[in-house]
Design an enzyme around this catalytic site. Sequence first.
Site, PDB file in Angstrom:
ATOM      1  N   SER A 133      -1.629 -66.012 -75.786  1.00  0.00           N
ATOM      2  CA  SER A 133      -0.218 -66.107 -75.391  1.00  0.00           C
ATOM      3  C   SER A 133       0.474 -64.772 -75.190  1.00  0.00           C
ATOM      4  O   SER A 133       1.621 -64.740 -74.727  1.00  0.00           O
ATOM      5  CB  SER A 133       0.558 -66.929 -76.417  1.00  0.00           C
ATOM      6  N   LYS A 161       2.110 -64.045 -71.883  1.00  0.00           N
ATOM      7  CA  LYS A 161       3.500 -64.389 -71.548  1.00  0.00           C
ATOM      8  C   LYS A 161       4.403 -63.165 -71.441  1.00  0.00           C
ATOM      9  O   LYS A 161       5.510 -63.265 -70.893  1.00  0.00           O
ATOM     10  CB  LYS A 161       4.042 -65.383 -72.559  1.00  0.00           C
ATOM     11  N   SER A 183       7.220 -69.466 -77.580  1.00  0.00           N
ATOM     12  CA  SER A 183       5.904 -69.371 -76.940  1.00  0.00           C
ATOM     13  C   SER A 183       5.570 -70.643 -76.175  1.00  0.00           C
ATOM     14  O   SER A 183       4.417 -71.093 -76.146  1.00  0.00           O
ATOM     15  CB  SER A 183       4.806 -69.091 -77.976  1.00  0.00           C
ATOM     16  N   LYS A 201       5.161 -60.226 -78.877  1.00  0.00           N
ATOM     17  CA  LYS A 201       4.569 -61.542 -78.702  1.00  0.00           C
ATOM     18  C   LYS A 201       3.238 -61.658 -79.435  1.00  0.00           C
ATOM     19  O   LYS A 201       2.452 -60.716 -79.466  1.00  0.00           O
ATOM     20  CB  LYS A 201       4.348 -61.792 -77.200  1.00  0.00           C
TER      21      LYS A 201
END
Length: 408
Positions: free
Chosen positions: A59, A62, A124, A226
């Site tokens: 993730s 992102k 997320s 993140k």
Amino acid sequence: MPTKTARALLSLALLLGGSLPGGAAESFQTIAPFALLIDADTGSVLFDKNADKEMAPASTTKILTAEIAFREIKEGRLKLDDTFVISENAWRAGGAKSGGSTMFAALNSRIPIVDLIQGLVVQSGNDAAIALAEGISGSEDNFAALMNRRARELGMTHSVFQNPWGRGDPNQRVTARDMALLAQHVIRTYPDLYRYFGEREFTWNKVRQLNRNPLLAMNIGADGLKTGDIAESGYGLVGSAVQNGERLIVVVNGLKTARDRANESFKLLTWGFRAFEPRDLYGAGEVVGTAQVYGGDSREVPLVAGEAVKLLVPRGSGDGLTGKITYAGPLQAPVAAGTAVGELRVFRGATEILSVPLKTAAAVPVGALPRRALDAGLELGTALIRQNFGRPPAPPANQAPQGGQAAP
């Protein structure tokens, strides 16, 4: 005229006030299989473990999805209150039914971009990522192509993206260095939008979710970015924190548990803030070295950096730093002032910790015919020596090779 790469050795140990044996960079250890710690201001590397080896981003992908959305907003093609629809693809592949991270967006609902951004970077949400991708590019595949173009523009030369949310894919690969570069760019370029990465929680569709970044709750000055974890990647994080005006960026990946991810990220940042201090190398416009010129009224031209050159060094030590000026040369006259021609590369041991573009500080017009003839003869003689006897021997360590000269 043959082209060669010239390198000039710089006495950085003297410039920085000497060095100590060993050093802080060698003393730190982490269990993370991939790790990188850099100074966000200069990009200088404080710690590097497999930073150029490929890894699955999960993730943390992102961050690039957010960067593309931020760019659309900054350049006026989107507004925060514009809305994108949650398609059946976004709802099925990234929504509550998928079992992955989600912002719980309702099928066929229209959601403002500002909320999709928060769903993306705080919660997320895979559904948020897909909705942004489809809204910007029409489809996930089109957006993946845009991601790869944008990655190349940003200098992420070792990364390939296949989807906007980090779904496992054998062809979706990044490096820790590329992800740190991406984080550095986002922080610098979009300060008003970057703040969303630091929000502690976000509620959508009556579902309150906390930010998944553990650093935000660890009292270290963290404000982004993140996390990511899938079976293929292990637990990873791209984070940033500020203390006493100094910002660091950390990347870890491949860890076995969320606890290890939090602990190793925290340890790297804490060590970086405690073990290093800023040091100036050259002021803006100060001559760093020179480059050779072929066929000009001068045989060399001074090189300068566009901004002040500084980096973080172990406290009280230069830590064995060395530097090189590299450029393709000799340069062909005429040479205009302000021409980007090379770079200053700084090393700690064998590790490159800083690279700074250099440009010419003066113009060098074409020289008179006798000078051009002399340069041509010297260049021809050098070429013949290389052809018949191989490359000339390397100069002593305290002497600059032909084509480059160290600044005093």
